[in-house]
Design a protein around this motif. Sequence first.
Motif, PDB file in Angstrom:
ATOM      1  N   THR A 166       0.812  -1.329  -0.050  1.00 23.30           N
ATOM      2  CA  THR A 166       0.078   0.079  -0.181  1.00 23.30           C
ATOM      3  C   THR A 166       0.774   1.416  -0.034  1.00 23.30           C
ATOM      4  N   ASN A 167       2.202   1.284   0.370  1.00 25.36           N
ATOM      5  CA  ASN A 167       3.154   2.438   0.554  1.00 25.36           C
ATOM      6  C   ASN A 167       3.575   2.910  -0.893  1.00 25.36           C
ATOM      7  N   TRP A 168       3.626   1.550  -1.842  1.00 29.79           N
ATOM      8  CA  TRP A 168       4.311   2.250  -3.259  1.00 29.79           C
ATOM      9  C   TRP A 168       3.272   1.953  -4.391  1.00 29.79           C
ATOM     10  N   TYR A 169       2.148   0.935  -4.421  1.00 30.49           N
ATOM     11  CA  TYR A 169       1.824   0.618  -5.457  1.00 30.49           C
ATOM     12  C   TYR A 169       0.628   1.575  -5.941  1.00 30.49           C
ATOM     13  N   ARG A 170       0.802   1.891  -7.093  1.00 28.68           N
ATOM     14  CA  ARG A 170      -0.219   2.718  -8.053  1.00 28.68           C
ATOM     15  C   ARG A 170      -0.932   2.309  -9.150  1.00 28.68           C
ATOM     16  N   GLU A 171      -2.198   2.254  -9.208  1.00 30.00           N
ATOM     17  CA  GLU A 171      -2.822   1.946 -10.333  1.00 30.00           C
ATOM     18  C   GLU A 171      -2.236   2.698 -11.582  1.00 30.00           C
ATOM     19  N   GLY A 172      -2.121   1.653 -12.590  1.00 26.71           N
ATOM     20  CA  GLY A 172      -1.753   2.195 -13.885  1.00 26.71           C
ATOM     21  C   GLY A 172      -0.024   2.317 -13.925  1.00 26.71           C
ATOM     22  N   GLY A 173       0.597   1.654 -12.647  1.00 27.91           N
ATOM     23  CA  GLY A 173       1.821   1.839 -12.733  1.00 27.91           C
ATOM     24  C   GLY A 173       2.430   0.667 -13.618  1.00 27.91           C
ATOM     25  N   ARG A 174       3.713   0.393 -13.404  1.00 34.07           N
ATOM     26  CA  ARG A 174       4.450  -0.461 -14.106  1.00 34.07           C
ATOM     27  C   ARG A 174       4.078  -1.846 -14.093  1.00 34.07           C
ATOM     28  N   LEU A 175       3.566  -2.323 -12.967  1.00 33.55           N
ATOM     29  CA  LEU A 175       3.190  -3.758 -12.479  1.00 33.55           C
ATOM     30  C   LEU A 175       1.534  -3.456 -12.254  1.00 33.55           C
ATOM     31  N   ASP A 176       1.012  -4.384 -12.923  1.00 31.50           N
ATOM     32  CA  ASP A 176      -0.607  -4.332 -12.446  1.00 31.50           C
ATOM     33  C   ASP A 176      -0.689  -5.241 -11.243  1.00 31.50           C
ATOM     34  N   ARG A 177      -1.972  -5.265 -11.009  1.00 36.55           N
ATOM     35  CA  ARG A 177      -2.047  -5.934  -9.304  1.00 36.55           C
ATOM     36  C   ARG A 177      -1.870  -7.463  -9.482  1.00 36.55           C
ATOM     37  N   LYS A 178      -1.983  -8.101 -10.510  1.00 29.88           N
ATOM     38  CA  LYS A 178      -1.804  -9.310 -10.805  1.00 29.88           C
ATOM     39  C   LYS A 178      -0.349  -9.988 -10.435  1.00 29.88           C
ATOM     40  N   ARG A 179       0.500  -8.905 -11.404  1.00 26.81           N
ATOM     41  CA  ARG A 179       1.973  -9.258 -11.349  1.00 26.81           C
ATOM     42  C   ARG A 179       2.399  -9.139 -10.001  1.00 26.81           C
ATOM     43  N   VAL A 180       1.920  -7.809  -9.489  1.00 24.44           N
ATOM     44  CA  VAL A 180       2.204  -7.603  -7.939  1.00 24.44           C
ATOM     45  C   VAL A 180       1.844  -8.962  -7.141  1.00 24.44           C
ATOM     46  N   ALA A 181       1.028  -9.407  -6.974  1.00 23.36           N
ATOM     47  CA  ALA A 181       0.325 -10.426  -6.259  1.00 23.36           C
ATOM     48  C   ALA A 181       1.296 -11.786  -6.363  1.00 23.36           C
ATOM     49  N   ASP A 182       1.638 -11.907  -7.777  1.00 19.05           N
ATOM     50  CA  ASP A 182       2.396 -12.961  -8.214  1.00 19.05           C
ATOM     51  C   ASP A 182       3.817 -12.892  -7.424  1.00 19.05           C
ATOM     52  N   ILE A 183       4.664 -11.857  -7.748  1.00 21.15           N
ATOM     53  CA  ILE A 183       5.790 -11.421  -7.044  1.00 21.15           C
ATOM     54  C   ILE A 183       5.735 -11.660  -5.494  1.00 21.15           C
ATOM     55  N   TYR A 184       4.808 -11.048  -4.933  1.00 14.38           N
ATOM     56  CA  TYR A 184       4.634 -11.242  -3.410  1.00 14.38           C
ATOM     57  C   TYR A 184       4.372 -12.444  -3.155  1.00 14.38           C
ATOM     58  N   TRP A 185       3.813 -13.474  -3.972  1.00  9.46           N
ATOM     59  CA  TRP A 185       3.546 -14.721  -3.443  1.00  9.46           C
ATOM     60  C   TRP A 185       4.856 -15.460  -3.408  1.00  9.46           C
ATOM     61  N   ASP A 186       5.585 -15.202  -4.697  1.00 13.93           N
ATOM     62  CA  ASP A 186       6.869 -15.805  -4.514  1.00 13.93           C
ATOM     63  C   ASP A 186       7.817 -15.412  -3.362  1.00 13.93           C
ATOM     64  N   LEU A 187       7.607 -14.115  -2.949  1.00 12.82           N
ATOM     65  CA  LEU A 187       8.182 -13.817  -1.906  1.00 12.82           C
ATOM     66  C   LEU A 187       8.027 -14.400  -0.780  1.00 12.82           C
ATOM     67  N   ALA A 188       6.735 -14.512  -0.456  1.00 14.41           N
ATOM     68  CA  ALA A 188       6.012 -15.260   0.703  1.00 14.41           C
ATOM     69  C   ALA A 188       6.453 -16.752   0.799  1.00 14.41           C
ATOM     70  N   ARG A 189       6.419 -17.391  -0.341  1.00 13.81           N
ATOM     71  CA  ARG A 189       6.922 -18.818  -0.373  1.00 13.81           C
ATOM     72  C   ARG A 189       8.181 -18.861   0.126  1.00 13.81           C
ATOM     73  N   GLY A 190       9.365 -18.019  -0.351  1.00 12.49           N
ATOM     74  CA  GLY A 190      10.511 -18.095  -0.072  1.00 12.49           C
ATOM     75  C   GLY A 190      10.939 -17.751   1.436  1.00 12.49           C
ATOM     76  N   ALA A 191       9.959 -16.914   1.846  1.00  9.35           N
ATOM     77  CA  ALA A 191      10.115 -16.660   3.420  1.00  9.35           C
ATOM     78  C   ALA A 191       9.782 -17.694   4.149  1.00  9.35           C
ATOM     79  N   VAL A 192       9.049 -18.638   3.835  1.00  7.64           N
ATOM     80  CA  VAL A 192       8.634 -19.723   4.633  1.00  7.64           C
ATOM     81  C   VAL A 192       9.450 -21.109   4.364  1.00  7.64           C
ATOM     82  N   GLY A 193      10.686 -20.977   3.602  1.00 11.43           N
ATOM     83  CA  GLY A 193      11.275 -22.100   3.057  1.00 11.43           C
ATOM     84  C   GLY A 193      10.674 -23.016   2.121  1.00 11.43           C
ATOM     85  N   ALA A 194       9.725 -22.557   1.336  1.00 10.63           N
ATOM     86  CA  ALA A 194       8.884 -23.556   0.516  1.00 10.63           C
ATOM     87  C   ALA A 194       9.475 -23.377  -0.762  1.00 10.63           C
TER      88      ALA A 194
END
Length: 194
Positions: A166-194
């Motif tokens: 919420t601090n940086w995302y802006r609609e119409g920016g470089r990444l759409d919501r789906k891509r942001v969610a995909d990247i964050y999911w990869d980060l979350a998966r890595g954070a739990v060692g999966a």
Amino acid sequence: MARTQGSRAAITGPLIREKSLRLFARHGYAAVSMRQIAADVGVQAGALYAYTQDKQALLADLMIDHMDRLLAAWSDDLSLPPLDRLERFARFHIAYSLDNADAVFLSYMELRNLSPENHAAVSALRRAYEESLSAILRDGQAAGVMTVPDTRLAAMALIAMLTGVTNWYREGGRLDRKRVADIYWDLARGAVGA
């Protein structure tokens, strides 16, 4: 005192909440006065007290309402494998946070301004939400698909990371919501060692 005929309580009450939320999120609770809220709504300052006891009660009400809505919107599906549940949580949290950015900001940044009683009420709701993620992490560890050194800390860290969008995302920016969610999911998966 009775309300005059033609009064717009159904409009004014929600408008006070909407304007207060926006002002608190933009300027900070301490910097916003009841007079400023009233001016934004278009009523006299005294009229606000027909809708709220005081500014503290208004802040607490906004934060409790946000947490109640968040808890009502989230539901874990225990029939799914833990990694699928974690992915659902991550994607849900990002989408909900982006759709409610002002309420999310207020919920995290203004806890310090709550009275002890209101702080306890909001904190209990936050713990309930954090616990839903902790349960997913515990189940993931039990299934051998996640590794975290401290479940509660990992849950809070993941929520903080996901909320940070919420601090940086802006609609119409470089990444759409789906891509942001995909990247964050990869980060979350890595954070739990999966």
